[in-house]
Design an enzyme around this catalytic site. Structure first.
Site, PDB file in Angstrom:
ATOM      1  CE  LYS A 112      -3.606  -0.151  -0.457  1.00  0.00           C
ATOM      2  NZ  LYS A 112      -4.244  -0.284  -1.799  1.00  0.00           N
ATOM      3  CG  ASP A 136      -6.146   0.087  -6.700  1.00  0.00           C
ATOM      4  OD1 ASP A 136      -5.410   0.555  -5.816  1.00  0.00           O
ATOM      5  OD2 ASP A 136      -5.886   0.181  -7.905  1.00  0.00           O
ATOM      6  CD  GLU A 168      -6.087   3.331  -9.253  1.00  0.00           C
ATOM      7  OE1 GLU A 168      -5.052   2.713  -8.940  1.00  0.00           O
ATOM      8  OE2 GLU A 168      -6.762   3.047 -10.273  1.00  0.00           O
TER       9      GLU A 168
END
Length: 339
Positions: A132, A192, A196
């Protein structure tokens, strides 16, 4: 979510002992993970195509360097760290024909597996180890005796030891020093992509641009707009990174906190939340993945046009001038910007 450290793993000897690991790709994550593995005593080979400038860099770092085909054939574990859009081709043409039965295929992002771009052989374990943090941080923290938390997941367990292999790999790159979190390919991939698009990249950049444009259109100088809407964002994000939203609010002025609490919901309102839900639905259904895959197959016409258009926004020209007044930014930069 289960969180493990080196104490919980109880690995006998060194992690991945006796296993030959091939890291395919030597970019941000590739170089960092490979160096950490090597320093943990793992036998590492770097797999790259002929002509890749990373071959010389990797060789100078003391790695064995081979073609992707050769690296795959000799590996017990293959970590695929080329960009997502190349996974299908690299796996299909170089890895699948050469990987041996019983080996492990690993990735650091579940996109290509979750959305079916890579269909692994039935004879291999398939795992994910996803630090991460960017590669430079993964390497920096390891070198200082610390680590970056990492997610691990198992997609396919043929040998019965896929989970243990994933945990040992995470430990070998330093994640066990701070925390290894178990998840699934689906959860990692979908959260994820959503993060984003809606917050970290898409949301943050559009918020900055909207604020910049609002001030400039109202007659304020572009330089002031840049400082207020982009430059000072780092201060706020660093405070949240350090201790959450509460720490940020504790650290700013009462005036700023009151403005936050009374005006923030007017900017990020119910309509924004509804749009976020739509974006999440596109990620969950695979609509975004299909769009991105087709965009690459077509030669990225939309992507390239949007990238060029964004680079020409006035905030970029103003930013280049102002950053030139602050040489320490380049000295501290994790990514070397060419201006």
């Amino acid at each position: 979510m289960n969180v493990l450290t080196d104490k919980d793993l109880k690995i006998k000897g060194k992690p991945l002992a006796g296993k030959k690991v091939s890291v395919i790709g030597y970019g941000s994550q590739g170089h960092a993970q490979a160096l950490n593995l090597k320093d943990s005593g793992v036998d590492v080979t770097i797999g790259l195509i002929e002509g890749d400038p990373g071959r010389e860099t990797a060789a100078k770092a003391g790695f064995k360097v081979a073609s992707i085909e050769e690296a795959s054939a000799g590996a017990d574990l293959i970590m695929l760290l080329v960009p997502d859009e190349f996974h299908r081709t690299v796996y299909g043409t170089a890895i699948a024909p050469n990987a041996k039965d019983g080996c492990t295929l690993a990735v650091s992002h579940g996109f290509s597996i979750h959305y079916g771009q890579v269909s692994p052989s039935a004879g291999m374990d398939v795992i994910m180890i996803a630090p991460k943090g960017p590669g430079h941080l993964v390497r920096q923290e390891f070198a200082q005796g610390r680590g970056v938390p990492s997610l691990v997941a198992v997609h396919q367990d043929v040998t019965g030891s896929a989970r243990q292999t994933a945990l040992e790999y995470a430990a070998a790159i330093g994640a066990g020093r701070v925390g290894i979190l178990e998840t699934t390919f689906r959860e990692e991939t979908e959260t994820d992509l959503f993060g984003e698009q809606a917050v970290l990249c898409g949301g943050a950049t559009r918020l900055v641009l909207a604020g910049f444009e609002t001030l400039v259109e109202a007659g304020y100088s572009p330089e002031m707009a840049y400082f207020e809407c982009l430059h000072e964002l780092k201060l706020i994000v660093d405070l949240m990174y350090q201790g959450g939203i509460a720490t940020m609010r504790y650290s700013i002025s009462n005036t700023a906190e009151y403005g936050d609490l009374t005006r923030g919901d007017r900017v990020i309102d119910a309509l924004v939340k509804e749009e976020m839900e739509e974006i999440l639905a596109e990620v969950q259904s695979g609509e975004f993945a299909r769009e991105w895959i087709l965009e690459n197959q077509a030669g990225r016409p939309v992507f390239n046009a949007l990238r060029r258009q964004a680079s020409e926004h006035p905030i970029e020209e103003v930013g280049r001038r102002l950053r030139g007044l602050m040489p320490w930014l380049k000295e501290q930069a994790a990514v070397k910007e060419e201006e």
